[in-house]
Design a protein around this motif. Structure first.
Motif, PDB file in Angstrom:
ATOM      1  N   PHE A  55     -11.788  13.737  -3.676  1.00  0.00           N
ATOM      2  CA  PHE A  55     -11.287  12.625  -2.862  1.00  0.00           C
ATOM      3  C   PHE A  55     -12.394  12.116  -1.934  1.00  0.00           C
ATOM      4  O   PHE A  55     -12.512  10.908  -1.687  1.00  0.00           O
ATOM      5  CB  PHE A  55     -10.081  13.076  -2.040  1.00  0.00           C
ATOM      6  CG  PHE A  55      -8.794  13.168  -2.832  1.00  0.00           C
ATOM      7  CD1 PHE A  55      -8.720  12.692  -4.139  1.00  0.00           C
ATOM      8  CD2 PHE A  55      -7.648  13.716  -2.267  1.00  0.00           C
ATOM      9  CE1 PHE A  55      -7.531  12.763  -4.869  1.00  0.00           C
ATOM     10  CE2 PHE A  55      -6.453  13.792  -2.979  1.00  0.00           C
ATOM     11  CZ  PHE A  55      -6.403  13.323  -4.280  1.00  0.00           C
TER      12      PHE A  55
ATOM     13  N   THR B 215     -13.651   8.246  -2.091  1.00  0.00           N
ATOM     14  CA  THR B 215     -13.334   7.345  -0.971  1.00  0.00           C
ATOM     15  C   THR B 215     -14.337   7.419   0.174  1.00  0.00           C
ATOM     16  O   THR B 215     -14.335   6.538   1.047  1.00  0.00           O
ATOM     17  CB  THR B 215     -11.944   7.680  -0.398  1.00  0.00           C
ATOM     18  OG1 THR B 215     -11.988   8.977   0.236  1.00  0.00           O
ATOM     19  CG2 THR B 215     -10.889   7.680  -1.487  1.00  0.00           C
TER      20      THR B 215
ATOM     21  N   LYS C  17     -14.060   9.566   2.427  1.00  0.00           N
ATOM     22  CA  LYS C  17     -13.276  10.032   3.569  1.00  0.00           C
ATOM     23  C   LYS C  17     -12.718  11.430   3.288  1.00  0.00           C
ATOM     24  O   LYS C  17     -12.501  11.805   2.135  1.00  0.00           O
ATOM     25  CB  LYS C  17     -12.123   9.061   3.861  1.00  0.00           C
ATOM     26  CG  LYS C  17     -12.580   7.638   4.185  1.00  0.00           C
ATOM     27  CD  LYS C  17     -11.401   6.760   4.570  1.00  0.00           C
ATOM     28  CE  LYS C  17     -11.876   5.349   4.918  1.00  0.00           C
ATOM     29  NZ  LYS C  17     -12.041   4.499   3.748  1.00  0.00           N
TER      30      LYS C  17
ATOM     31  N   PRO D 205     -15.965   4.594  -7.231  1.00  0.00           N
ATOM     32  CA  PRO D 205     -15.705   4.588  -5.787  1.00  0.00           C
ATOM     33  C   PRO D 205     -14.581   3.606  -5.429  1.00  0.00           C
ATOM     34  O   PRO D 205     -14.426   2.547  -6.041  1.00  0.00           O
ATOM     35  CB  PRO D 205     -17.040   4.136  -5.181  1.00  0.00           C
ATOM     36  CG  PRO D 205     -18.064   4.409  -6.239  1.00  0.00           C
ATOM     37  CD  PRO D 205     -17.354   4.197  -7.542  1.00  0.00           C
ATOM     38  N   ASP D 206     -13.787   3.982  -4.424  1.00  0.00           N
ATOM     39  CA  ASP D 206     -12.675   3.132  -3.994  1.00  0.00           C
ATOM     40  C   ASP D 206     -12.309   3.553  -2.571  1.00  0.00           C
ATOM     41  O   ASP D 206     -12.322   4.752  -2.262  1.00  0.00           O
ATOM     42  CB  ASP D 206     -11.476   3.326  -4.926  1.00  0.00           C
ATOM     43  CG  ASP D 206     -10.383   2.284  -4.736  1.00  0.00           C
ATOM     44  OD1 ASP D 206     -10.379   1.604  -3.678  1.00  0.00           O
ATOM     45  OD2 ASP D 206      -9.523   2.165  -5.617  1.00  0.00           O
ATOM     46  N   GLN D 207     -11.970   2.608  -1.729  1.00  0.00           N
ATOM     47  CA  GLN D 207     -11.575   2.980  -0.370  1.00  0.00           C
ATOM     48  C   GLN D 207     -10.175   3.585  -0.337  1.00  0.00           C
ATOM     49  O   GLN D 207      -9.797   4.254   0.628  1.00  0.00           O
ATOM     50  CB  GLN D 207     -11.637   1.771   0.558  1.00  0.00           C
ATOM     51  CG  GLN D 207     -10.723   0.623   0.170  1.00  0.00           C
ATOM     52  CD  GLN D 207     -10.802  -0.538   1.144  1.00  0.00           C
ATOM     53  OE1 GLN D 207     -10.821  -0.328   2.359  1.00  0.00           O
ATOM     54  NE2 GLN D 207     -10.884  -1.757   0.618  1.00  0.00           N
ATOM     55  N   PHE D 208      -9.405   3.372  -1.406  1.00  0.00           N
ATOM     56  CA  PHE D 208      -8.071   3.950  -1.505  1.00  0.00           C
ATOM     57  C   PHE D 208      -8.008   4.930  -2.682  1.00  0.00           C
ATOM     58  O   PHE D 208      -8.870   4.935  -3.565  1.00  0.00           O
ATOM     59  CB  PHE D 208      -7.023   2.857  -1.711  1.00  0.00           C
ATOM     60  CG  PHE D 208      -6.888   1.922  -0.547  1.00  0.00           C
ATOM     61  CD1 PHE D 208      -6.259   2.338   0.614  1.00  0.00           C
ATOM     62  CD2 PHE D 208      -7.397   0.631  -0.628  1.00  0.00           C
ATOM     63  CE1 PHE D 208      -6.136   1.466   1.695  1.00  0.00           C
ATOM     64  CE2 PHE D 208      -7.276  -0.239   0.442  1.00  0.00           C
ATOM     65  CZ  PHE D 208      -6.654   0.178   1.614  1.00  0.00           C
ATOM     66  N   LEU D 209      -6.964   5.751  -2.690  1.00  0.00           N
ATOM     67  CA  LEU D 209      -6.643   6.608  -3.826  1.00  0.00           C
ATOM     68  C   LEU D 209      -5.575   5.897  -4.649  1.00  0.00           C
ATOM     69  O   LEU D 209      -4.416   5.787  -4.219  1.00  0.00           O
ATOM     70  CB  LEU D 209      -6.139   7.967  -3.335  1.00  0.00           C
ATOM     71  CG  LEU D 209      -7.149   8.799  -2.551  1.00  0.00           C
ATOM     72  CD1 LEU D 209      -6.469   9.973  -1.870  1.00  0.00           C
ATOM     73  CD2 LEU D 209      -8.269   9.275  -3.468  1.00  0.00           C
ATOM     74  N   THR D 210      -5.966   5.345  -5.787  1.00  0.00           N
ATOM     75  CA  THR D 210      -5.044   4.573  -6.610  1.00  0.00           C
ATOM     76  C   THR D 210      -4.297   5.522  -7.541  1.00  0.00           C
ATOM     77  O   THR D 210      -4.896   6.190  -8.395  1.00  0.00           O
ATOM     78  CB  THR D 210      -5.797   3.518  -7.427  1.00  0.00           C
ATOM     79  OG1 THR D 210      -6.514   2.665  -6.529  1.00  0.00           O
ATOM     80  CG2 THR D 210      -4.835   2.693  -8.258  1.00  0.00           C
TER      81      THR D 210
ATOM     82  N   ASP E 210      -3.887   5.388   1.325  1.00  0.00           N
ATOM     83  CA  ASP E 210      -4.978   5.457   2.291  1.00  0.00           C
ATOM     84  C   ASP E 210      -5.326   6.931   2.494  1.00  0.00           C
ATOM     85  O   ASP E 210      -4.475   7.717   2.925  1.00  0.00           O
ATOM     86  CB  ASP E 210      -4.519   4.832   3.619  1.00  0.00           C
ATOM     87  CG  ASP E 210      -5.652   4.786   4.643  1.00  0.00           C
ATOM     88  OD1 ASP E 210      -6.647   5.514   4.474  1.00  0.00           O
ATOM     89  OD2 ASP E 210      -5.526   4.027   5.623  1.00  0.00           O
ATOM     90  N   PRO E 211      -6.556   7.346   2.155  1.00  0.00           N
ATOM     91  CA  PRO E 211      -6.888   8.775   2.271  1.00  0.00           C
ATOM     92  C   PRO E 211      -6.732   9.313   3.691  1.00  0.00           C
ATOM     93  O   PRO E 211      -6.470  10.504   3.881  1.00  0.00           O
ATOM     94  CB  PRO E 211      -8.346   8.840   1.801  1.00  0.00           C
ATOM     95  CG  PRO E 211      -8.862   7.456   1.917  1.00  0.00           C
ATOM     96  CD  PRO E 211      -7.697   6.559   1.676  1.00  0.00           C
TER      97      PRO E 211
ATOM     98  N   LYS F 196      -1.575   2.305  -3.990  1.00  0.00           N
ATOM     99  CA  LYS F 196      -2.772   2.792  -3.344  1.00  0.00           C
ATOM    100  C   LYS F 196      -2.409   3.613  -2.115  1.00  0.00           C
ATOM    101  O   LYS F 196      -1.552   3.212  -1.319  1.00  0.00           O
ATOM    102  CB  LYS F 196      -3.697   1.636  -2.951  1.00  0.00           C
ATOM    103  CG  LYS F 196      -4.261   0.875  -4.145  1.00  0.00           C
ATOM    104  CD  LYS F 196      -5.210  -0.232  -3.705  1.00  0.00           C
ATOM    105  CE  LYS F 196      -5.730  -1.003  -4.905  1.00  0.00           C
ATOM    106  NZ  LYS F 196      -6.600  -0.165  -5.751  1.00  0.00           N
TER     107      LYS F 196
END
Length: 793
Positions: free
Chosen positions: A54, A58, A60, A162-167, A27-28, A25
């Motif tokens: 992105f 995220t 962000k 949706p995801d808080q990270f870029l996997t 962090d954007p 993962k």
């Protein structure tokens, strides 16, 4: 076409990465998109595309950096930058990407034709001649790494998790166009065309240039995300639309000889539809001379203009190979293959790699019977998906005649009525037929942008261009997967229309529909006879499927997707009701449909100008346009559709003042006809058979009369007779007094509603008023052919 392999993990860790085998993962806020210094416009657009997605995933912003390297602890996404390890030459439009812990590379073959100015414009990727391999790399990367799908234009059509990270997953991928050097599905949106049609639209649906451009960009980006583009620019399209204005006075011998022996425009044709004398060597030389003057590009366009009026000179007739008893104009392919061959031969003297391009279209769509095709020629084949078996045979025969380079140029999407239809599999199968026969490209005319109703067809066709190896079922399943936990119900919904309506009712009645539509216009025949192919319970059954999906939907996004389809299905039901309404119910049904469209014009993804435009072209068949026109009137009365009629073959009525006849005299001597159809098409049992026969091919003058009652409460107000349509010109009288006229001057006056004020001619002392209308028609159908209304402001 697609190749994917996994790279081994590189021994590199930075603080923004969380390794988990081959997946981690990012962090954007600890990542950056890096593009080359002085990057070409397609790369800049690709970087913005990656940044946008992105941000959607995220929430962000990942910054875009021009040149340089990522700071320590920042994960880089290199866009438009080729890694040193990749020494393989990129093919035109090819895209590649690879993901590793040290960074992600997304790149491709890009080209930007010269233009005025150097300012970056994201829309430059839509310019003809621009190649956008890096942009294709971004869309391929987003789909393969994040499962992003684009089921329709606009942000609401972007499907992502949706995801808080870029996997990310370690690996690589690539895409290239293979043998399809052109992949085009036309957007169906053109500003100039829209502006010409804008006066016909209800004012609430007018678009500013800014609003139009936003919708246009949404569609064009959708097409780019599905890798529509060109590796090679070929020039085609009706090539000689300017020739008449340019050469007719100095070189009349360039043009077709008509029946009268003169070189002139065919009957009723405008200059842009003039035809060539294709046997004339001077025409071949002039085509090549014009091509040389334009810089001798790699293709030379010899596509004939549209419509009829073909040359009848003896030399051109000798090029034809008619079957015994075959009518002229049935098969003219040999003369046009001859033209292309001659131009190809002459042009090749100046540029060896040139290819002449011509259409296999209209009466020159069938393969030649004698001529052989120069293998260097590129043929734009215009088949119909409604003739699948016939088209398969035509491909084989064109090949036998020597054709090696053919691209599909279908008009198949013009069957679209705006209702759910189910033609997506036939559209797919027809494209696959081209693939199996070695087509080198496509140019589909065109999308109608009725996304909730028929967007599945556009989606599957676009995806088939990206990867022709995948089956229809694969793409159908992928489209429905965008609806998450209710994908099975959505598939059931669309399959209902395909299995129960298209396959069982429409497809098997192709010939009857074409006959009803006149001149081979399938969509018109279908919409005019819509009651034969759609039933009220179709909407009941599909509503039930969608209600089931609504109850099952597990989150707000799924509920919104289903709700949009439910509204689209309600729109389809109201449209069906309007199309099948009886004359006395037509205005009310049109108003209901119009009000629904007004309520949902911004939340249903239809391009409304096209929807209204189709209905207007076939005579405001839904009644929405007249409902909009009558919206300015406070009250209205629809007059009976049965009027009295007198044919006036000698044009004696005006001189004998028929407009002053009493209604009693008219009733005693004139015959009943219907004013909801033209006078050539009278079928009512109330109309005498001899009059029906006289009117079948009648051009001239006819008189209509009706007795009306004006409500006493309207006294003192502005009152008009509102005509749904009159073909062509008319003069209106009330109680023997002239009220006004509508003279045919514009090409669509025959189908345009209009109002004639009558309040000054009303005799309030009598209960009944006598309306008399003199109609003059000079060509084609004629008469009052849409209902008439009495209206007041």
């Amino acid at each position: 076409m697609l190749k994917v392999k996994l790279f081994s993990l590189m021994p590199f860790l930075i603080s923004c990465l969380f390794l988990s085998g081959a997946e981690w993962k990012v962090d954007p806020q600890k990542s950056v998109i890096i593009i080359p210094g002085k990057a070409v416009n397609p790369v800049r657009s690709a970087a913005l595309e990656l940044q946008k997605h992105f941000r959607l995933i995220t929430g962000k912003e990942v910054s875009v950096q021009e040149g340089g390297k990522a700071e320590r602890g920042i994960y880089p996404f290199y866009v438009g930058i080729i890694p040193e390890e990749d020494r393989n030459t990129l093919a035109p439009e090819e895209a590649r990407w690879n993901v590793a812990p040290s960074g992600t590379y997304i790149y491709g073959e890009d080209f930007t034709p010269a233009k005025k100015g150097t300012r970056f414009n994201p829309d430059d990727i839509f310019r003809k001649g621009t190649r956008t391999g890096t942009f294709f790399g971004v869309s391929d990367f987003l789909e393969k790494q994040f499962g992003v799908l684009w089921i329709e234009p606009g942000d609401d059509g972007i499907i992502y998790t949706p995801d808080q990270f870029l996997t990310l997953k370690t690996g690589s991928g690539s895409w290239n166009p293979g043998t399809l050097f052109q992949r085009e599905i036309r957007s169906g949106m053109n500003w100039n065309y829209y502006k010409r049609r804008e006066p016909d639209l209800p004012p609430e649906f007018h678009l500013s240039k800014q609003e139009f451009d936003r919708k246009y960009r949404d569609v064009m980006f959708w097409l780019k995300r599905h890798k529509m583009g060109r590796s090679r620019v070929i020039r085609y399209g009706h090539a000689f639309t300017q020739w008449w204005d340019k050469y007719s006075k100095t070189h009349p011998e360039f043009f077709a000889m008509q029946k009268n022996g003169r070189r002139e425009l065919g009957p009723g044709l405008k200059p842009d539809r003039s035809k060539l004398c294709v046997s004339n060597p001077a025409v071949h030389e002039r085509i090549v001379a014009d091509w040389l003057e334009s810089g001798a590009p790699e293709t030379i366009n010899v596509c004939e203009n549209d419509s009829g009026g073909f040359c009848l000179c003896p030399a051109c007739r000798r090029l034809d190979v008619p079957h015994p008893g075959e009518e002229f104009g049935t098969h003219l392919t040999d003369r046009y293959v001859y033209l292309a061959n001659q131009v190809q031969r002459l042009a090749a003297k100046h540029r060896r790699d040139v290819s002449a391009v011509f259409y296999a279209y209209s009466c020159y769509r069938e393969p030649p019977r004698r001529e052989k095709v120069d293998p260097r020629i590129i043929i734009g084949f215009v088949p119909s998906m409604l003739e699948y078996e016939k088209v398969a045979g035509m491909f084989a025969a064109w090949k036998k005649a020597g054709a090696e380079k053919m691209f599909l140029r279908p008009n198949d999407q013009h069957v679209n009525t705006g209702l759910p239809m189910g033609f997506e599999k036939l559209l797919f199968d027809h494209f696959q037929l081209g693939i199996r026969n070695g087509i080198v490209g496509s140019d589909y005319d065109c999308m109608h942008n009725c996304w909730p109703a028929t967007g599945i067809a556009d989606y599957i066709l676009a995806r088939a261009h990206e990867d022709p190896s995948k089956s229809f079922g694969y793409w159908e399943k992928q489209y429905c997967s965008a609806f998450g936990g209710v994908s099975a119900e959505i598939m059931e919904y669309y399959r209902y229309w395909r299995n129960e309506v298209w396959d069982k009712r429409i497809a098997g009645n192709r010939d009857a529909i074409l006959k009803r539509g006149l001149y081979g216009i399938f969509r018109r025949g279908l919409m005019w006879d819509i009651h034969k192919y759609y039933h009220p319970d179709d909407f009941d059954k599909t509503d039930a499927i969608l209600r089931k999906a609504w109850k099952k939907a597990g989150n707000e996004k799924e509920k919104k997707q289903v709700a949009d389809l439910m509204n689209a299905n309600r729109h389809a039901r109201l449209n069906y009701i309007a199309l099948t309404a009886k004359p006395e119910q037509r205005l009310s049904a049109g108003r209901n449909l119009l009000n629904f469209r007004l309520k949902h014009k911004d939340d249903l993804n239809f391009f409304w100008p096209t929807v209204f435009g189709v209905e207007k072209t076939f005579g405001d068949i839904s009644g929405t346009l007249i409902a909009s026109k009558l919206k300015g009137f406070s009250e209205f009365r629809e007059l009976p559709v049965r009027w009295l009629f007198q044919i006036d073959r000698e044009n004696a009525g005006s001189g004998e003042h028929w407009e002053k006849y009493s209604f009693a005299r008219i009733q005693a001597t004139w015959d009943p006809v219907m004013v909801n159809t033209n006078w050539e098409s009278q079928t009512s049992p109330h109309t005498p058979e001899p009059l029906k026969e006289l009117l079948k091919n009648y051009d001239g003058v006819g008189w209509y009369a009706q007795k009306i009652v004006v409500p006493e409460s309207w006294k003192g107000r502005k009152i008009s007779l509102y005509f749904g349509a009159v073909d062509e010109s008319c003069r209106v009288y009330l109680n023997g007094l002239f009220c006004g006229e509508r003279i045919f001057t514009k090409s669509d006056d025959w189908q345009t509603p209009f109002a004639i004020p009558v309040d000054l001619q009303i005799d309030w002392k009598q209960k009944f008023q006598t309306v008399v209308v003199r109609v003059e028609d000079k060509a084609g159908n004629g008469g009052i052919w849409k209902p008439v209304y009495l209206v007041t402001e």
